[in-house]
Design a protein around this motif. Sequence first.
Motif, PDB file in Angstrom:
ATOM      1  N   TYR A 142       3.195  11.330 -14.650  1.00 55.13           N
ATOM      2  CA  TYR A 142       2.046  10.853 -15.410  1.00 55.13           C
ATOM      3  C   TYR A 142       1.731  11.803 -16.568  1.00 55.13           C
TER       4      TYR A 142
ATOM      5  N   VAL B 103       2.998   8.362  -0.871  1.00 57.34           N
ATOM      6  CA  VAL B 103       3.320   8.512  -2.286  1.00 57.34           C
ATOM      7  C   VAL B 103       3.456   9.993  -2.586  1.00 57.34           C
TER       8      VAL B 103
ATOM      9  N   LEU C 191       9.901   7.158 -11.513  1.00 56.82           N
ATOM     10  CA  LEU C 191       8.859   6.621 -10.636  1.00 56.82           C
ATOM     11  C   LEU C 191       9.392   5.522  -9.724  1.00 56.82           C
TER      12      LEU C 191
ATOM     13  N   THR D 112       8.820   5.771  -5.584  1.00 53.09           N
ATOM     14  CA  THR D 112       7.647   4.978  -5.214  1.00 53.09           C
ATOM     15  C   THR D 112       8.019   3.835  -4.279  1.00 53.09           C
TER      16      THR D 112
ATOM     17  N   THR E  81       4.703  12.375  -8.817  1.00 53.07           N
ATOM     18  CA  THR E  81       4.079  11.260  -9.536  1.00 53.07           C
ATOM     19  C   THR E  81       3.091  11.780 -10.576  1.00 53.07           C
TER      20      THR E  81
ATOM     21  N   VAL F 101       0.949   2.316  -8.577  1.00 53.77           N
ATOM     22  CA  VAL F 101       1.536   3.507  -9.193  1.00 53.77           C
ATOM     23  C   VAL F 101       1.817   3.262 -10.673  1.00 53.77           C
TER      24      VAL F 101
END
Length: 374
Positions: A193, A184, A301, A305, A189, A313
Amino acid sequence: MTVMSGAIIAPALPGISRHFPDQPQVVIQLILTLPALMITLFSPLMGYLADRFGRKKLLLMMLGIYGFAGVAGFFIDRVDLLLSSRALMGIAVAGILSISTTLVGDYFDSTERARFLGLQSSCMALGGVIFINLGGVLSDWSWRGPFLLYLTGVLLLPYAWAILQEPISSGSVSADTNDAPVKVDVGRTGLAYLIAMISMAMFYMFPAQLPFLLSQQGQISGMAIGIALSMAALTASIVAFCYGYYKPFLSVMTIYVLGFFLAATGFLIVGFTQSYTMAIVGAAISGLGLGAFMPNTTTWLMRITPQRVRGRVFGGFTSTFFFGQFISPVMVAPALIWLDSLRHVFTAMAVICGLLAIVLIVLGKTTLKADSKL
């Protein structure tokens, strides 16, 4: 279901405050945003359970809990019990949003997925328009009225049971494959977020703070508050609905930058105006900017991912997204003491949005140069 967790009781906040006059304003606002804290805490767990045991059964269970815990607010007459029921409903929302977004990745691919993510975000924002106004009408009858709308979760159960299908790959992967390492991209990521958290904190300033700002201008009805709040949700739904059409011409980073600049403009208008009408205009402009953030982040994402860890995730995404909702009133409380006025707080948020846009411009030309082409 997710936007309803907070939006529909926003017009009732002044009425709830009058019913519990011994409670500070920040506690009343937590009734609105406490579900977001529970979403933050439980979304990673829900994502793990969805990856491990499958999507559909868990989603149906969460819909049932959502409906019963939500409508409990109609009958409760104590702040501590009201907060408890809101917390339980937040756990249900954690499952609903994490699993439904994961299912989008399971059901759709490529361009179709981007369009559907835009449609999903549009429906969330449009739900805000509809249910904020319904909440405003019901809050004129009683502050308890909006809680009746949470029965929708129970009413949706038969339809969800009949229509949704368990993806073949989810919950049926061999143990050996499940144990195989999956890479990942932690850096990108994590940035996705963070942007999700900030954008939600900004967007939720309207349902959490605008009712109090408008009430300072004189006596105003719940319906009028609902109309003002729904404008941000309406424009957000429009820009999210159109996401699949303008995304092919704009990169992920460009959409973020434009979104923050538009949000800054809207916050600036709300911060400087004394007019109810101009406050609506400001909210609408901010909605145009922030409305693209959820489909943009989920699209980003989805691309970076691996499918097998998508549930986890997106559990993390849901967690940080709604943590922004929870901290929105919490961060405004000390800022209000320092800046002395809600109008000054909205102006300060405009400055912050402008600075974030500049930071993303720099990142798009350096560290995230590859994402400027996605």
